[in-house]
Scaffold this active site. Structure first.
Site, mmCIF file in Angstrom:
data_model
loop_
_atom_site.group_PDB
_atom_site.id
_atom_site.type_symbol
_atom_site.label_atom_id
_atom_site.label_comp_id
_atom_site.label_asym_id
_atom_site.label_seq_id
_atom_site.Cartn_x
_atom_site.Cartn_y
_atom_site.Cartn_z
ATOM 1 N N ARG A 57 0.801 -1.216 0.000
ATOM 2 C CA ARG A 57 0.000 0.000 0.000
ATOM 3 C C ARG A 57 0.835 1.268 0.000
ATOM 4 O O ARG A 57 0.603 2.172 -0.802
ATOM 5 C CB ARG A 57 -0.935 0.030 1.222
ATOM 6 C CG ARG A 57 -2.302 -0.552 0.997
ATOM 7 C CD ARG A 57 -2.845 -1.100 2.286
ATOM 8 N NE ARG A 57 -1.916 -2.058 2.848
ATOM 9 C CZ ARG A 57 -1.846 -3.326 2.436
ATOM 10 N NH1 ARG A 57 -2.637 -3.759 1.509
ATOM 11 N NH2 ARG A 57 -0.956 -4.145 2.963
ATOM 12 N N THR A 58 1.793 1.368 0.913
ATOM 13 C CA THR A 58 2.540 2.619 1.028
ATOM 14 C C THR A 58 3.310 2.910 -0.255
ATOM 15 O O THR A 58 3.261 4.025 -0.785
ATOM 16 C CB THR A 58 3.495 2.565 2.232
ATOM 17 O OG1 THR A 58 2.742 2.285 3.413
ATOM 18 C CG2 THR A 58 4.209 3.881 2.410
ATOM 19 N N LYS A 86 25.958 -4.230 -1.791
ATOM 20 C CA LYS A 86 27.392 -4.259 -2.068
ATOM 21 C C LYS A 86 28.176 -3.426 -1.062
ATOM 22 O O LYS A 86 29.381 -3.218 -1.237
ATOM 23 C CB LYS A 86 27.651 -3.733 -3.483
ATOM 24 C CG LYS A 86 26.892 -4.481 -4.572
ATOM 25 C CD LYS A 86 27.108 -3.819 -5.924
ATOM 26 C CE LYS A 86 26.294 -4.503 -7.024
ATOM 27 N NZ LYS A 86 26.481 -3.841 -8.333
ATOM 28 N N ARG A 107 11.581 3.795 2.679
ATOM 29 C CA ARG A 107 11.288 2.900 3.802
ATOM 30 C C ARG A 107 12.545 2.081 4.081
ATOM 31 O O ARG A 107 13.196 1.601 3.147
ATOM 32 C CB ARG A 107 10.114 1.974 3.485
ATOM 33 C CG ARG A 107 9.913 0.882 4.540
ATOM 34 C CD ARG A 107 8.633 0.116 4.338
ATOM 35 N NE ARG A 107 7.483 0.934 4.712
ATOM 36 C CZ ARG A 107 6.232 0.458 4.754
ATOM 37 N NH1 ARG A 107 5.984 -0.807 4.445
ATOM 38 N NH2 ARG A 107 5.238 1.251 5.096
ATOM 39 N N HIS A 135 5.900 6.298 11.165
ATOM 40 C CA HIS A 135 5.307 6.205 9.825
ATOM 41 C C HIS A 135 4.409 7.439 9.688
ATOM 42 O O HIS A 135 3.186 7.353 9.780
ATOM 43 C CB HIS A 135 4.496 4.919 9.706
ATOM 44 C CG HIS A 135 4.158 4.519 8.303
ATOM 45 N ND1 HIS A 135 4.283 5.367 7.228
ATOM 46 C CD2 HIS A 135 3.687 3.347 7.794
ATOM 47 C CE1 HIS A 135 3.905 4.742 6.128
ATOM 48 N NE2 HIS A 135 3.546 3.516 6.435
#
Length: 338
Positions: A57-58, A86, A107, A135
């Site tokens: 969703r986000t 890496k 995120r 959030h």
């Protein structure tokens, strides 16, 4: 708050007047989110979506919100798909990606990582969730949803009752929402969870310092009897040391149609930040509520588009120009409001 060019990293950045401004702009985004009109106000702008932790969703909501304003989206999904696998640092990644983007959503599984990234970025950064920390855009869309649901009952954001249920220790959505509620008055909050997954003491004390009434309990049914909002959350199994530990708590607090009908007031609004865990052993919010008019979880996701469109427009300084670049929709679009 000066929104133009700002980072959105924490709800602590906002005053009540700032939230009113965001919600006012969000209210104007409805025709575009419903595909009644198209705007190209961000034509040529690029959103860098960097999601280093699973998201549906986000991630898609940020991307769709930017597209609906006419912008383009470039994505990196998962740490293994990025140069961080890496050994590249957050600093180097931020310096590079901000050269390719006009704004970035990120995120990351570690608390504080998005703020570290933003410090090196040359463009605005929006926190799409950093570990169990915060959030902020979810909290804004949750509060926007509560505002709309209460308004339909002739109520306002001051003087209402909310019960939060589930994994309140690890749930960044409830942490951020509680911090926003400190800006309002006479909110009664009930936190329902196993003692081991209780809301952090610092959040409880912040709410009490703001003058709110807070009750902490592990009793579900008696605690949802007299509230305006029931906000359910899943067990955040990815935050536990092991799957076995998370399994100890799954399915402990379930809300279904029978429990809701028996214990809640008829017009109590049901919310959940999603995803809900619909597996039989969890099922914290039962699918037998899917057609219940009090279930607001899909209205929440729709509202997420409005709030994120508003933030993009405000951070890039075009909120007053959206309608200037509007035109009718050319394709068939029949959307049924939830």
């Amino acid at each position: 708050m000066d929104f133009i060019g700002a980072n959105i990293l924490s709800v602590s950045q906002f005053e009540r007047a700032d939230i009113d401004r965001v919600f006012g702009v969000a209210d104007t985004m409805g025709p575009y989110a419903r595909r009644e009109k198209v705007t190209r106000v961000l034509e040529g702008a690029i959103l860098g979506n960097m999601f280093l932790e699973p998201s549906t969703r986000t991630r898609l909501s940020f991307g769709a919100a930017f597209n609906l304003l006419g912008g383009m989206v470039r994505e990196t999904v998962g740490i293994t798909a990025s140069a961080m696998a890496k050994g590249e640092s957050l600093y180097d990644t931020a310096r590079v990606l901000s050269g390719y983007s006009d704004i970035i959503c990120m995120r990351h599984p570690q608390a504080g990582s998005v703020a570290e990234f933003a410090a090196a970025s040359r463009v605005p950064v929006i926190n799409g969730g950093d570990g169990a920390n915060e959030h902020p855009t979810q909290a804004l869309l949750d509060l926007y949803t509560i505002r709309k649901e209460l308004a339909g009952k002739g109520r306002a954001l001051d003087d209402f009752r909310i019960a939060m249920i589930g994994d309140l220790k690890h749930g960044r959505t409830v942490h951020s929402l509680c911090k926003l509620l400190c800006l309002f008055e006479k909110v009664q909050l009930t936190f329902i969870s196993p003692p081991e997954l209780a809301m952090p003491d610092a959040v409880v004390e912040q709410l009490r310092a703001a003058g709110h009434q807070v009750t902490v309990t592990d009793q579900l049914e008696a605690s949802i009897a007299h509230v305006d909002i029931v906000y359910s959350t899943r067990i955040q199994e990815e935050r536990f040391a092991s799957q076995e530990e998370a399994n100890l708590y799954r399915g402990r607090f379930r809300l279904n149609r029978e429990i809701f009908t028996r214990h809640c007031e008829p017009n109590t609004v049901i919310m959940h930040p999603l995803p809900r865990d619909s597996r039989a052993e969890a099922n914290e919010l039962d699918t037998d509520l899917n057609e219940h008019p009090s279930l607001a979880i899909f209205r929440q996701t729709d509202n997420g588009l409005l709030v994120r469109m508003a933030l993009f427009a405000m951070l890039l300084g075009v909120e007053g120009d959206v309608d200037k670049y509007a035109r009718p929709v050319r394709w068939h679009s029949r959307r049924t409001p939830i």
